[in-house]
Design a protein around this motif. Structure first.
Motif, PDB file in Angstrom:
ATOM      1  N   GLU A  79      -9.787  -4.442   8.393  1.00 37.19           N
ATOM      2  CA  GLU A  79      -8.767  -3.426   8.121  1.00 37.19           C
ATOM      3  C   GLU A  79      -7.993  -3.692   6.825  1.00 37.19           C
ATOM      4  O   GLU A  79      -7.733  -2.774   6.047  1.00 37.19           O
ATOM      5  N   TYR A  80      -7.616  -4.942   6.573  1.00 35.11           N
ATOM      6  CA  TYR A  80      -6.698  -5.265   5.478  1.00 35.11           C
ATOM      7  C   TYR A  80      -7.235  -6.284   4.472  1.00 35.11           C
ATOM      8  O   TYR A  80      -6.560  -6.590   3.493  1.00 35.11           O
ATOM      9  N   GLY A  81      -8.420  -6.817   4.684  1.00 31.39           N
ATOM     10  CA  GLY A  81      -8.944  -7.892   3.832  1.00 31.39           C
ATOM     11  C   GLY A  81      -9.010  -7.559   2.354  1.00 31.39           C
ATOM     12  O   GLY A  81      -8.562  -8.336   1.515  1.00 31.39           O
ATOM     13  N   GLU A  82      -9.572  -6.414   2.008  1.00 31.75           N
ATOM     14  CA  GLU A  82      -9.689  -6.046   0.599  1.00 31.75           C
ATOM     15  C   GLU A  82      -8.323  -5.831  -0.039  1.00 31.75           C
ATOM     16  O   GLU A  82      -8.095  -6.213  -1.178  1.00 31.75           O
ATOM     17  N   GLN A  83      -7.420  -5.230   0.704  1.00 27.56           N
ATOM     18  CA  GLN A  83      -6.059  -5.006   0.210  1.00 27.56           C
ATOM     19  C   GLN A  83      -5.367  -6.340  -0.065  1.00 27.56           C
ATOM     20  O   GLN A  83      -4.716  -6.512  -1.090  1.00 27.56           O
ATOM     21  N   ILE A  84      -5.526  -7.289   0.834  1.00 26.08           N
ATOM     22  CA  ILE A  84      -4.886  -8.597   0.681  1.00 26.08           C
ATOM     23  C   ILE A  84      -5.519  -9.369  -0.471  1.00 26.08           C
ATOM     24  O   ILE A  84      -4.824  -9.981  -1.277  1.00 26.08           O
ATOM     25  N   LYS A  85      -6.838  -9.337  -0.586  1.00 28.40           N
ATOM     26  CA  LYS A  85      -7.507 -10.047  -1.671  1.00 28.40           C
ATOM     27  C   LYS A  85      -7.080  -9.524  -3.040  1.00 28.40           C
ATOM     28  O   LYS A  85      -7.060 -10.258  -4.009  1.00 28.40           O
ATOM     29  N   ALA A  86      -6.730  -8.256  -3.117  1.00 25.95           N
ATOM     30  CA  ALA A  86      -6.322  -7.649  -4.394  1.00 25.95           C
ATOM     31  C   ALA A  86      -4.921  -8.082  -4.815  1.00 25.95           C
ATOM     32  O   ALA A  86      -4.561  -7.952  -5.979  1.00 25.95           O
ATOM     33  N   GLN A  87      -4.136  -8.604  -3.885  1.00 25.41           N
ATOM     34  CA  GLN A  87      -2.776  -9.039  -4.191  1.00 25.41           C
ATOM     35  C   GLN A  87      -2.772 -10.455  -4.729  1.00 25.41           C
ATOM     36  O   GLN A  87      -3.609 -11.270  -4.379  1.00 25.41           O
ATOM     37  N   LYS A  88      -1.804 -10.754  -5.568  1.00 28.61           N
ATOM     38  CA  LYS A  88      -1.594 -12.118  -6.027  1.00 28.61           C
ATOM     39  C   LYS A  88      -0.691 -12.819  -5.028  1.00 28.61           C
ATOM     40  O   LYS A  88       0.125 -12.179  -4.374  1.00 28.61           O
ATOM     41  N   LEU A  89      -0.812 -14.114  -4.928  1.00 30.16           N
ATOM     42  CA  LEU A  89       0.030 -14.911  -4.041  1.00 30.16           C
ATOM     43  C   LEU A  89       1.491 -14.686  -4.403  1.00 30.16           C
ATOM     44  O   LEU A  89       1.876 -14.766  -5.560  1.00 30.16           O
ATOM     45  N   GLY A  90       2.298 -14.344  -3.407  1.00 32.69           N
ATOM     46  CA  GLY A  90       3.711 -14.134  -3.633  1.00 32.69           C
ATOM     47  C   GLY A  90       4.054 -12.755  -4.153  1.00 32.69           C
ATOM     48  O   GLY A  90       5.203 -12.414  -4.313  1.00 32.69           O
ATOM     49  N   GLU A  91       3.035 -11.923  -4.396  1.00 30.81           N
ATOM     50  CA  GLU A  91       3.287 -10.586  -4.925  1.00 30.81           C
ATOM     51  C   GLU A  91       3.751  -9.646  -3.843  1.00 30.81           C
ATOM     52  O   GLU A  91       4.534  -8.747  -4.061  1.00 30.81           O
ATOM     53  N   GLY A  92       3.259  -9.850  -2.632  1.00 29.86           N
ATOM     54  CA  GLY A  92       3.662  -8.989  -1.520  1.00 29.86           C
ATOM     55  C   GLY A  92       2.715  -7.837  -1.316  1.00 29.86           C
ATOM     56  O   GLY A  92       1.645  -7.785  -1.873  1.00 29.86           O
TER      57      GLY A  92
END
Length: 95
Positions: A79-92
């Motif tokens: 559900e959220y893997g691609e969305q999370i991978k696209a974020q930088k650490l600490g970016e939110g």
């Protein structure tokens, strides 16, 4: 309302005043996993990314952690893997 300048949770909702920010120790206790495993899962896109609130301080949104806790890991990643991978650490969650 211009929602681009506001924090959002994984579901794309603007974070309201009732949202709790959780520190790493609170997340570890809620999820019963170590800090190293949290970062391992975050890098794999299998755990919500942290939100940077200061230069060297990060928190997690309680709604994101509760969402992760309610789903099994495979479903969460699907559900959220691609969305999370696209974020930088600490970016939110403002991806």
């Amino acid at each position: 309302m211009d929602t681009e300048k506001y924090r959002k949770n994984l579901q794309g909702e603007v974070v309201g005043p009732d949202e709790k920010f959780l520190k790493r120790d609170q997340v570890m206790e809620m999820c019963s996993i170590s800090h190293s495993h949290i970062y391992y899962l975050m890098n794999k896109g299998m755990f919500p990314k942290s939100q940077r609130i200061a230069n060297c301080s990060v928190v997690w949104l309680e709604s994101d952690i509760n969402l992760w806790r309610s789903m099994n890991t495979k479903h969460f990643f699907a559900e959220y893997g691609e969305q999370i991978k696209a974020q930088k650490l600490g970016e939110g969650a403002a991806a």
